[in-house]
Design a protein around this motif. Structure first.
Motif, PDB file in Angstrom:
ATOM      1  N   ILE B 293       0.834  -1.210   0.000  1.00  0.00           N
ATOM      2  CA  ILE B 293       0.000   0.000   0.000  1.00  0.00           C
ATOM      3  C   ILE B 293       0.864   1.253   0.000  1.00  0.00           C
ATOM      4  CG2 ILE B 293      -1.681   1.331   1.321  1.00  0.00           C
ATOM      5  CD1 ILE B 293      -2.937  -1.275   2.210  1.00  0.00           C
ATOM      6  N   LYS B 294       1.845   1.289   0.897  1.00  0.00           N
ATOM      7  CA  LYS B 294       2.638   2.515   0.982  1.00  0.00           C
ATOM      8  C   LYS B 294       3.414   2.779  -0.301  1.00  0.00           C
ATOM      9  CE  LYS B 294       3.472   2.381   5.783  1.00  0.00           C
ATOM     10  NZ  LYS B 294       4.550   2.185   6.747  1.00  0.00           N
ATOM     11  N   GLN B 295       3.928   1.726  -0.902  1.00  0.00           N
ATOM     12  CA  GLN B 295       4.699   1.957  -2.109  1.00  0.00           C
ATOM     13  C   GLN B 295       3.798   2.416  -3.251  1.00  0.00           C
ATOM     14  OE1 GLN B 295       7.656  -1.031  -2.753  1.00  0.00           O
ATOM     15  NE2 GLN B 295       8.366  -0.098  -4.657  1.00  0.00           N
ATOM     16  N   VAL B 296       2.590   1.858  -3.302  1.00  0.00           N
ATOM     17  CA  VAL B 296       1.663   2.275  -4.349  1.00  0.00           C
ATOM     18  C   VAL B 296       1.264   3.741  -4.144  1.00  0.00           C
ATOM     19  CG1 VAL B 296      -0.676   1.935  -5.230  1.00  0.00           C
ATOM     20  CG2 VAL B 296       0.819  -0.027  -4.876  1.00  0.00           C
ATOM     21  N   VAL B 297       1.080   4.129  -2.899  1.00  0.00           N
ATOM     22  CA  VAL B 297       0.794   5.545  -2.635  1.00  0.00           C
ATOM     23  C   VAL B 297       1.918   6.419  -3.200  1.00  0.00           C
ATOM     24  CG1 VAL B 297       0.571   7.293  -0.825  1.00  0.00           C
ATOM     25  CG2 VAL B 297      -0.670   5.125  -0.619  1.00  0.00           C
ATOM     26  N   GLU B 298       3.149   6.017  -2.955  1.00  0.00           N
ATOM     27  CA  GLU B 298       4.287   6.791  -3.471  1.00  0.00           C
ATOM     28  C   GLU B 298       4.260   6.887  -4.995  1.00  0.00           C
ATOM     29  OE1 GLU B 298       6.354   8.608  -2.049  1.00  0.00           O
ATOM     30  OE2 GLU B 298       5.971   8.067   0.033  1.00  0.00           O
ATOM     31  N   VAL B 299       4.049   5.742  -5.615  1.00  0.00           N
ATOM     32  CA  VAL B 299       4.057   5.711  -7.078  1.00  0.00           C
ATOM     33  C   VAL B 299       2.959   6.598  -7.649  1.00  0.00           C
ATOM     34  CG1 VAL B 299       3.567   4.216  -9.052  1.00  0.00           C
ATOM     35  CG2 VAL B 299       5.145   3.462  -7.279  1.00  0.00           C
ATOM     36  N   LEU B 300       1.772   6.510  -7.071  1.00  0.00           N
ATOM     37  CA  LEU B 300       0.655   7.293  -7.589  1.00  0.00           C
ATOM     38  C   LEU B 300       0.883   8.786  -7.380  1.00  0.00           C
ATOM     39  CD1 LEU B 300      -2.363   5.072  -6.474  1.00  0.00           C
ATOM     40  CD2 LEU B 300      -1.595   5.506  -8.815  1.00  0.00           C
ATOM     41  N   ARG B 301       1.428   9.141  -6.247  1.00  0.00           N
ATOM     42  CA  ARG B 301       1.680  10.566  -5.988  1.00  0.00           C
ATOM     43  C   ARG B 301       2.643  11.145  -7.010  1.00  0.00           C
ATOM     44  NH1 ARG B 301       4.218  11.485  -0.615  1.00  0.00           N
ATOM     45  NH2 ARG B 301       4.126  13.679  -1.198  1.00  0.00           N
ATOM     46  N   ARG B 302       3.645  10.376  -7.348  1.00  0.00           N
ATOM     47  CA  ARG B 302       4.607  10.882  -8.304  1.00  0.00           C
ATOM     48  C   ARG B 302       3.985  11.022  -9.690  1.00  0.00           C
ATOM     49  NH1 ARG B 302       9.326   7.206  -8.006  1.00  0.00           N
ATOM     50  NH2 ARG B 302       8.608   7.108  -5.855  1.00  0.00           N
ATOM     51  N   GLU B 303       3.169  10.023 -10.059  1.00  0.00           N
ATOM     52  CA  GLU B 303       2.576  10.080 -11.395  1.00  0.00           C
ATOM     53  C   GLU B 303       1.480  11.139 -11.486  1.00  0.00           C
ATOM     54  OE1 GLU B 303       0.523   6.549 -12.703  1.00  0.00           O
ATOM     55  OE2 GLU B 303      -0.194   7.608 -14.486  1.00  0.00           O
ATOM     56  N   LEU B 304       0.686  11.254 -10.432  1.00  0.00           N
ATOM     57  CA  LEU B 304      -0.491  12.117 -10.480  1.00  0.00           C
ATOM     58  C   LEU B 304      -0.481  13.080  -9.305  1.00  0.00           C
ATOM     59  CD1 LEU B 304      -2.980   9.205 -11.269  1.00  0.00           C
ATOM     60  CD2 LEU B 304      -2.177  10.913 -12.906  1.00  0.00           C
ATOM     61  N   PRO B 305       0.199  14.203  -9.465  1.00  0.00           N
ATOM     62  CA  PRO B 305       0.363  15.125  -8.322  1.00  0.00           C
ATOM     63  C   PRO B 305      -0.962  15.675  -7.811  1.00  0.00           C
ATOM     64  CG  PRO B 305       1.790  15.735 -10.178  1.00  0.00           C
ATOM     65  CD  PRO B 305       0.883  14.669 -10.667  1.00  0.00           C
ATOM     66  N   ASN B 306      -2.013  15.591  -8.606  1.00  0.00           N
ATOM     67  CA  ASN B 306      -3.299  16.128  -8.131  1.00  0.00           C
ATOM     68  C   ASN B 306      -3.979  15.261  -7.088  1.00  0.00           C
ATOM     69  OD1 ASN B 306      -3.181  18.427  -9.654  1.00  0.00           O
ATOM     70  ND2 ASN B 306      -4.233  17.526 -11.410  1.00  0.00           N
ATOM     71  N   ASP B 425      -3.081   8.704   5.411  1.00  0.00           N
ATOM     72  CA  ASP B 425      -2.567  10.072   5.423  1.00  0.00           C
ATOM     73  C   ASP B 425      -1.055   9.975   5.673  1.00  0.00           C
ATOM     74  OD1 ASP B 425      -1.695  12.574   6.019  1.00  0.00           O
ATOM     75  OD2 ASP B 425      -3.283  13.019   7.469  1.00  0.00           O
ATOM     76  N   LEU B 426      -0.275  10.250   4.621  1.00  0.00           N
ATOM     77  CA  LEU B 426       1.167   9.981   4.721  1.00  0.00           C
ATOM     78  C   LEU B 426       1.803  10.656   5.929  1.00  0.00           C
ATOM     79  CD1 LEU B 426       2.405  10.020   1.024  1.00  0.00           C
ATOM     80  CD2 LEU B 426       2.112   8.086   2.563  1.00  0.00           C
ATOM     81  N   LYS B 427       1.268  11.815   6.296  1.00  0.00           N
ATOM     82  CA  LYS B 427       1.875  12.526   7.420  1.00  0.00           C
ATOM     83  C   LYS B 427       1.564  11.855   8.757  1.00  0.00           C
ATOM     84  CE  LYS B 427       0.218  16.599   6.282  1.00  0.00           C
ATOM     85  NZ  LYS B 427      -0.349  16.348   4.942  1.00  0.00           N
ATOM     86  N   ALA B 428       0.494  11.061   8.782  1.00  0.00           N
ATOM     87  CA  ALA B 428       0.069  10.488  10.064  1.00  0.00           C
ATOM     88  C   ALA B 428       0.460   9.023  10.238  1.00  0.00           C
ATOM     89  CB  ALA B 428      -1.448  10.643  10.214  1.00  0.00           C
TER      90      ALA B 428
END
Lengths: 463, 463, 463, 463
Positions: B293-306, B425-428
């Motif tokens: 899950i965490k790695q997919v979150v990273e990948v998606l954030r990089r691809e889709l900044p929105n 929530d990545l910060k939490a």
């Protein structure tokens, strides 16, 4: 050797000896040197405390940031700091002695499954779990391998080196299991960074520069193969250089420089393995070499069905030292006092350069080499020469002794110029391995046996 | 759980529970079924003897043929033969008890480095070395994983299953270390054999056929990611399905079928993880999900900044069972006797289909779900629902309860139709992981806490 | 220029001029040199007859063997034989004049569709079909490109060169259409054979050896990109070298040697295109360069969002020649007779090395450079300097003149040491292209215009 | 056929006929259907004006944005809008007639090189340059191919279709030159999107679903190969399905369903080409098929040296129609009136299902098939059956007629159940191609000639 307790593996030991006999170890390119921008120093981080924190985390994925921090910090460390940390790793991250004592007592009281499993757990040094956790980040594997390379380099400053090293090796044996290695051909279309490492790691016959490298991997009648690990695609683990020829070559010069006559690969009859080099010292003792040769034989046979001879052109690094000792030894040795006297020729530098001196000593020297190969044994009854021991244990046949096969400085100094061809005959390999393993007998070409006796010297005409 | 001795890992256990709660286990495609030509039966081979021979070989590379023979023979075995072999593996390839006793005594007499290392060696079951040797051939890894899958399936016929399984798991944890896994997007350009396995292994919301599959991975607003091991490139280890949406969805139907309105990926604000499935049962207990899950979150954030919201749409598989028990329980429970009576509506099939019945029970049922999520705990003080436990331990926030989020048969039966959004929530995340690990507290959206109290029922007009 | 008839393309011509101004052409590595084994000579084959046979075959697939034979024969040819064949190609494989005359008459009699199509067919030289057929075998494309390279090299011995070359170019424009080119980053993980060609083809600032090459492509703040054709993956078509910096650099020395301070790529604000080189002369006149810069800008922006300045550091190869002519010219020129006298300093070698001489001439020389850039035009009213013309036509802005930007021998000789920064401002490119295309106006930084006037010389203190 | 003017290629025409005989053409998946999000409609854009603007740009790279706009607009067009645009393309983007007239006159006045080149330029329709410019953006190639597919589909509404189509075809012949095509094996590890197209495009024996597909490409004794273009990696251009068998099969049923007995690939002696399908209609008339078979033969021979027979199992689509015409024809035909009467059996549906009727008609029907294959010719003296014509022109031998080889509805309707084996004998192919090209003779197995005569009917016992 530290691995021998859990994984008896004669070849491993032999290979180690080959390495040191050939003087293989070279300074690693420190990973830092390759990095474009310097890592900021983090001297005040307490790395041991970070590792303890990491081990305390129950959820493994909770520690990924920590892992990155630990590896970065280590990499920013000076030699001294690294040494200090490695000592801590060796001394403070072993098994918990109290837990181990309890587990032993419980197992002795009732040797059931539960007690056994707790014993198993208690005996595992904490640094094994730590090392596995450090592998959770990209590039972790390479950095951990470099950590062990540091430990080997700093060995003399690490009183508990062997404990530490044994844990690295235990884990690397699992991670670098034969099933995970990938054999790739290395040629002129390989990535430059891989080729730069081939130049750096070549341990048998130096590669001078990129143009020398190209001459070894690009022509149609040259091949190079290496094992890689999927997580370290830029890092060859071990590689072998092959020349495709018509006949079995007798001198290394003909292989390395006789390039005016490139032949068509599919006309070649013989594949000559003339150099095999381990790469990263962080992987010392993890056995790749024995698998490599056989797999390369398979690959070549499939590609080039005309090949029918697979043979090495190998150094004989133990010969000169052995002979020197024999010449000084008592009358009962393999070399008689009279022979020893005749061999004084060898003490004159340049003996090999004039036919008068070299041809005079040749019959006796060839016989001495044959005796060395057939009669000199190590403490286990195996061949005394490490390269010979490697190939014999690997199932090859001692095929031919080559007079003045390597007249380079090193060749003359280590082996009075001799090179040896070991033959890999696929039909005989398994039986040979069995024979040497069970009763130490080796497979020898009769022609070599014939050389035990000193031949009559040919008459050399005065010029 | 067998792994808990050496590698305490709460998430692992939780994940196991998720699997069984979701009824994940499916019949493996037997490897044989995929093979084009049948393997000839080799019923008369004494596999145990072959394994002993292999272990007796000192040179590891001497056994490659033997390894192939062992694996082929095993694969040609009937279920009964396999069971017999696995029992032998469990019973006859443990540690050598005499050697272990000697090692213990020696260590007790003098707990030095040498004694310790011998103890370490003696405690390792012989089958661990055997398993590592079996990995020396191509495809070995997959075949060994299938061997463990057999053992798990035949568990009830293997009295010493747990010893055996613990050794497989120990080795797999090393081989499938996070650092060796490769995250890949799975889409309509992926190999068909990988996609066939996605269809086969999907455990949460069935994939009916190839066209259903395409609708989940091909549109611009859908994603699927999986972990792979380099040695098993055709075999996803675990995968996750993602929908890119504008808002957090409340029903699984809107995710799976509301496809008339595909949106542009770069317009999406929300990534919804609506299905996560483990694949090969031979890898049961090896933790991948939390990393995924965490790695997919990273990948998606990089691809889709929105994207600014990462959330699950999850089942609540433990709810209906828990509620049924609560309704039968004494007055002191989380559900009062009076409430229990009001909940009899649930016993009438079809209660969810008419607004009259469903809206009447809604306020109380929502409150019951909130109580389940906030107050029902397992023996370790962690959330009782396995899916909730997984995401909470993984650092997510309990974000929203969705009424009638899944009105499929399974959804109604397991959870009275509820689905839950857990928010990443990545910060939490790190703080949340720490909090639940240290004192069992979970991160909850206040709006969910408000639902603990039964809301006043809305007036439903008679139609 | 031969291509201008069918495909008017100003940039093309300009690029050609850049090439010759920069003295780009280098001896091709003949393909033969790369081949491991020599091709047997086939001097007696009548290649023209073979080509006629090939063209006579109706079934295209019937000729594959023939094609191989033709290409092999050509490759085995000596320079003289090749020249003879190329002449035959130019003279005997044009259109059939009788057929063309008939087609013209028929079309004039009745300009219908059928007549037009026959005219189209009749006007096509037979060698076009021949060239297309020669591409039917593996590696054909590269060999045909080399054939054109031969023709260009042997131009002076080929009376009908332009007809021949125009057909090669016509076909290559189709084969090497922008849509078929692939942009790839070239770095230290690229195949050695590609890198060897980068060293060979670098035309602006020589690459001395592999270590020099590594310093240009491996550090984090360096990039290199090239276009490739799928059929010639080892053969870069054109490449560009980029330095990532904080500020716009004023000297080439700071780019090539100021490597002590590698910066983090994501801290860079400026991408400096400091070298762009065409590769194979067989592709001369096929336009790649203009596409390359824009696409590289796109790629860099996506990878490194902090970059906000895209600029060249370019030579000014036409300046010194122009200035020499101006100094000799009559009073009406851009340089006044008085100024011409002041510029006699330039005739003393070493003028640039002492501040006394260089600072004295600096104000006037800077002004002269500004006048050259702003006022010197070619016959089409475009900038006289070929490199300037290329970048202006490509939509860049003339941004800065750099005094003593290149103090190498070539830099001083061609441009009295000046270098120029042309700025690629994505928002202005299209408008700039339009403006120069429509009315020849160029986009100029006002600071450059200010330099038209001779500044007051600073006072240089005597040391 | 439009291409025949410039590129005489008999096979091309034949292949076209094969396609229509086999009823190959299927509705294209419109590219829009595959796109995840709908393209906004741009009905008010004047596409013709945009194209004129593009052609007016001198700098080719200035038009990239424009190209994107043109292709997007076209794709957003309705069928009617597309048709309107294609008509404009056909009518308004031809050559400039005035320029052409001037060029002709100048050439007639002085047929020198300059005049010839201007004539060449003037005769090229402007749409050729337009099409080449449209290829400058990613995915342009596929979109242009689809544009031609539209034109072919809308042919009846395009009065000047043939001019337009001839320009597309001229350019595609260059872009899809044999040298640029890549042969790939298609198997169960191929991307799903490629496999979906195999299902869609299979033209000879329908593929029902993914499981049917798997049975054709996954088993060890099945192969599928396709040509791809590097710019359209998801789009097979043409593909062939192969069964590896022991004997030459006589019925399609045995190939498609006799899968209980998968054989080891290396035990197979025969490679059976049982289906070959062109894919995108936008590439109609570009010849791939003839190259494909030979290259596949090469690939299979190298992989499986035991293969010694390469043979098709082909339909005979022209037979039933021909026979029906013959039966109605006058006494002078290939079928005598008496025979025609005997063949009335064929008019009873179900004749093939009972041995009584089928065996009674068999001798005559086999003879009729032999006569069709050996005596029925088209207007060029080539075999009347299009599939036969394709394989004969391609160099194959007519090897065997198979009675009731295809008893599917289509097989009975088109060919009264016959199938044919054409044999590809590598040693004979070139000579066969030459023979049929030069004097129309075909290579026939004597056994087939023997079947010209009606054999005595076997006695069928009444059951």
């Amino acid at each position: 050797m530290n691995m021998s307790v859990t994984l008896p593996s004669g070849l491993l030991k032999i290979w180690e000896q080959v390495r040191s006999a050939l003087d293989v170890v070279r300074p690693e390119t420190s990973a830092a040197a390759r990095l474009p921008a310097p890592v900021a120093k983090k001297p005040d981080v307490d790395l041991v405390a970070l590792c303890e924190t990491l081990l305390a985390r129950k959820e493994e994925n909770a520690g990924i940031k920590l892992v990155g921090q630990i590896l970065d910090t280590y990499q920013s460390f000076s030699e001294d700091d690294r040494c200090r940390f490695l000592n801590a790793l060796a001394e403070r991250f072993g098994p918990d002695p109290a837990r181990l004592d309890r587990a032993i007592l419980a197992y002795q009281a009732s040797p059931d499954d539960l007690a056994f499993r707790e014993l198993q757990a208690a005996v595992e040094p904490r640094r094994q779990r730590l090392i596995r956790l450090l592998n959770f980040v990209p590039n972790g594997t390479f950095k951990i391998v470099q950590m062990r390379a540091d430990a080997i380099r700093l060995k003399s400053k690490l009183p508990k080196f062997s404990q530490l090293d044994s844990d690295f090796a235990h884990i690397f044996r699992s991670w670098f299991n034969r099933g995970f290695l990938v054999l790739k051909q290395v040629d002129w279309s390989s990535p430059a960074q891989v080729l730069a490492k081939i130049i750096q790691y070549e341990a048998v016959h130096d590669i001078k520069d990129w143009s020398d490298l190209q001459s070894r991997i690009d022509p149609e009648d040259r091949r190079c193969f290496a094992f890689f690990h999927p997580q370290m695609p830029e890092e060859p683990l071990i590689f072998i250089e092959v020349a495709l020829t018509l006949e079995i070559p007798a001198t290394i010069e003909s292989v390395l420089t006789g390039k005016s006559q490139v032949i068509r690969a599919n006309e070649a009859r013989t594949a000559v393995f003339y150099s095999i080099s381990n790469c990263n010292i962080g992987l010392r003792g993890i056995p790749f070499g024995n698998f490599l040769i056989k797999q390369v034989v398979e690959v070549l046979r499939r590609e080039l069905p005309n090949l029918d001879t697979f043979v090495t052109l190998s150094p004989l690094p133990g010969f000169a030292g052995w002979l020197a000792r024999e010449r000084k030894a008592s009358a009962e040795g393999i070399i008689s006092p009279e022979e020893a006297r005749s061999l004084q020729t060898l003490d004159f530098e340049g003996w090999s350069k004039t036919p008068e001196t070299s041809e005079a000593v040749r019959p006796l020297l060839v016989s001495a080499a044959a005796r060395f190969l057939l009669q000199a044994k190590d403490e286990n009854g195996l061949p005394a020469d490490p390269v010979q021991r490697f190939h014999m244990s690997n199932g090859a046949r001692l095929n031919r002794i080559n007079w003045l096969g390597d007249v380079s400085g090193r060749g003359l100094k280590q082996a009075h110029g001799f090179m040896v061809n070991y033959l890999y005959d696929l039909k005989a390999i398994e039986a040979n391995q069995e024979a040497i393993a069970v009763n130490g007998t080796i497979d020898v070409n009769p022609a070599v046996r014939d050389q035990l006796k000193v031949a009559k010297p040919p008459r050399v005409k005065a010029s």
